[in-house]
Enzyme design. Structure first.
Site, PDB file in Angstrom:
ATOM      1  N   TYR A   1      -6.921  -8.831   3.099  1.00 52.77           N
ATOM      2  CA  TYR A   1      -7.895  -7.646   2.775  1.00 52.77           C
ATOM      3  C   TYR A   1      -8.579  -7.695   1.125  1.00 52.77           C
ATOM      4  CZ  TYR A   1      -9.769  -2.838   2.747  1.00 52.77           C
ATOM      5  OH  TYR A   1     -10.178  -2.071   2.921  1.00 52.77           O
ATOM      6  N   LYS A   2      -8.079  -7.968   0.207  1.00 53.82           N
ATOM      7  CA  LYS A   2      -8.164  -7.866  -1.173  1.00 53.82           C
ATOM      8  C   LYS A   2      -9.156  -8.835  -1.160  1.00 53.82           C
ATOM      9  CE  LYS A   2      -4.369  -5.243  -2.987  1.00 53.82           C
ATOM     10  NZ  LYS A   2      -5.432  -3.928  -3.755  1.00 53.82           N
TER      11      LYS A   2
ATOM     12  N   ASN B   1      -5.216   1.073  -8.209  1.00 55.76           N
ATOM     13  CA  ASN B   1      -6.127   0.172  -7.938  1.00 55.76           C
ATOM     14  C   ASN B   1      -6.101  -1.036  -8.129  1.00 55.76           C
ATOM     15  OD1 ASN B   1      -5.661  -1.087  -5.279  1.00 55.76           O
ATOM     16  ND2 ASN B   1      -7.341   0.115  -3.957  1.00 55.76           N
TER      17      ASN B   1
ATOM     18  N   GLU C   1      -9.567  -0.710 -10.707  1.00 53.68           N
ATOM     19  CA  GLU C   1      -9.335   1.011 -10.613  1.00 53.68           C
ATOM     20  C   GLU C   1      -8.735   2.213 -11.064  1.00 53.68           C
ATOM     21  OE1 GLU C   1     -13.221  -0.118  -7.361  1.00 53.68           O
ATOM     22  OE2 GLU C   1     -11.471   1.048  -6.618  1.00 53.68           O
TER      23      GLU C   1
ATOM     24  N   HIS D   1     -11.064   5.034   5.410  1.00 55.87           N
ATOM     25  CA  HIS D   1     -10.122   3.269   5.484  1.00 55.87           C
ATOM     26  C   HIS D   1      -9.753   3.360   6.658  1.00 55.87           C
ATOM     27  CE1 HIS D   1      -9.692   6.582   1.775  1.00 55.87           C
ATOM     28  NE2 HIS D   1      -9.677   5.768   0.817  1.00 55.87           N
TER      29      HIS D   1
ATOM     30  N   ARG E   1      -4.778   7.152  -9.992  1.00 53.51           N
ATOM     31  CA  ARG E   1      -3.635   6.538  -9.118  1.00 53.51           C
ATOM     32  C   ARG E   1      -4.496   5.350  -9.797  1.00 53.51           C
ATOM     33  NH1 ARG E   1      -6.186   3.750  -5.031  1.00 53.51           N
ATOM     34  NH2 ARG E   1      -3.739   3.093  -3.972  1.00 53.51           N
TER      35      ARG E   1
ATOM     36  N   TYR F   1       0.477  -1.562  -0.342  1.00 57.33           N
ATOM     37  CA  TYR F   1       0.332  -0.264   0.034  1.00 57.33           C
ATOM     38  C   TYR F   1       0.590   1.230   0.130  1.00 57.33           C
ATOM     39  CZ  TYR F   1      -3.611  -3.019   1.541  1.00 57.33           C
ATOM     40  OH  TYR F   1      -4.581  -4.390   1.766  1.00 57.33           O
TER      41      TYR F   1
END
Length: 316
Positions: A295-296, A204, A244, A172, A202, A22
């Protein structure tokens, strides 16, 4: 089936390194275009509008004080649609009297800029129904940013209904390591320094079992079970890399930030046709720390994906 066109336009999310962590990986957006129209435009517009009709409470939210920022967002997006896609979108302005034409949907809307009574919905809701991007407005006050308006139809495992009104750090909090490593504070300070006319962007990424765009928390029961159905026989077809493209525009009058999110997906069987991508992603996924994989939502089927990627590499 291999789709070279999908590979050509797919926003590959990784840089030079074979390690992912991250970070604030935003870079200046040049050219400063907030939106992109792809070959999936009509399909995604139909899906968006269906979701907004059936689930307005989880797909749209706004606070009354965002109305100025909403008009600014509409202004920016409609002018960009007309400028960058003139064969499809037309915008005629005569002082505050505007006429917008969307030739793909066959719609024409006349309204008075700044007068909500001349639109049959709020400005952000209106303009969001003409672009593939989800649109979020973060309003700045008291040294913080707050999610005070948004049209969100294609969330990646989060909820506009739940996060509405939250501050940047509150939103977050679930991301592991964000708070303990002060990444939340550093990104917040970066966002609050964004200036009008100097947008950033960016990418993601995540993996997903299936190709569903609407993966809101509220519908987890409908799509989450697919994670348990990934096998070595179906992994190439079922698992998709989800990316994204996120863009950040400071709105000069309201001082809000327009956050646009365009979601792209590519099946692994198409993704691996690009050998350089296959090689790098295999290394990244193999090294990826467990807390990020968790988390993903990848942990359940990461080993199956890795076996598939490494098997394909041996064939090259």
């Amino acid at each position: 089936m291999v789709s070279t066109e999908k590979n050509r336009v797919f926003p590959y999310p990784f840089g030079e390194h074979d390690v992912y962590r991250y970070s604030n990986n935003a870079i200046p957006l040049n050219p400063p275009i907030a939106i992109e129209v792809t070959e999936s435009y009509i399909e995604e517009m139909n899906l968006k509008r269906e979701l907004l009709k059936k689930h307005p409470e989880r797909c749209y939210y706004s606070e009354p004080h965002t109305m100025g920022a909403q008009w600014e967002a509409l202004d920016l997006i409609l002018h960009q649609l007309a400028k960058y896609y003139p064969e499809t979108f037309k915008l005629v302005t005569n002082d505050d009297h505007w006429i917008f034409t969307n030739q793909q949907t066959g719609e024409k809307q006349s309204f008075t800029f700044g007068d909500q009574s001349t639109l049959n919905m709020e400005p952000l809701d209106f303009v969001g129904r003409h672009v593939q991007e989800d649109l979020i407005l973060m309003m700045q006050r008291d040294g913080d940013l707050f999610l005070d308006a948004g049209q969100l139809c294609f969330p990646a495992n989060w909820s506009l209904y739940f996060d509405a009104g939250m501050s940047f750090k509150e939103i977050h909090t679930p991301i592991p390591g964000f708070k303990s490593e002060s990444l939340d504070e550093r990104i917040l300070q970066f966002l609050m320094r964004i200036e009008p006319g100097s947008p950033w962007w960016r990418k993601n990424w995540s993996l997903m079992a299936g190709n569903r765009l609407d993966t809101s928390l509220e519908t987890f029961a409908e799509w989450g079970q697919a994670r348990k159905k990934v096998t070595k026989e179906n992994v190439g077809e079922l698992v998709h890399l989800r990316v994204e493209v996120q863009k950040l525009f400071r709105l000069p009058k309201s001082n809000g930030i327009l956050f646009t999110i365009h979601t792209h997906m590519l099946a692994l069987e198409d993704f691996i046709q690009h050998t350089a991508w296959l090689k790098q992603f295999s290394a990244i996924l193999k090294e990826l720390p467990e807390f990020i994989a968790d988390y993903k939502g990848i942990s359940l089927y990461r080993d199956v994906v890795l076996e598939y990627l490494e098997g394909e590499l041996k064939k090259r």
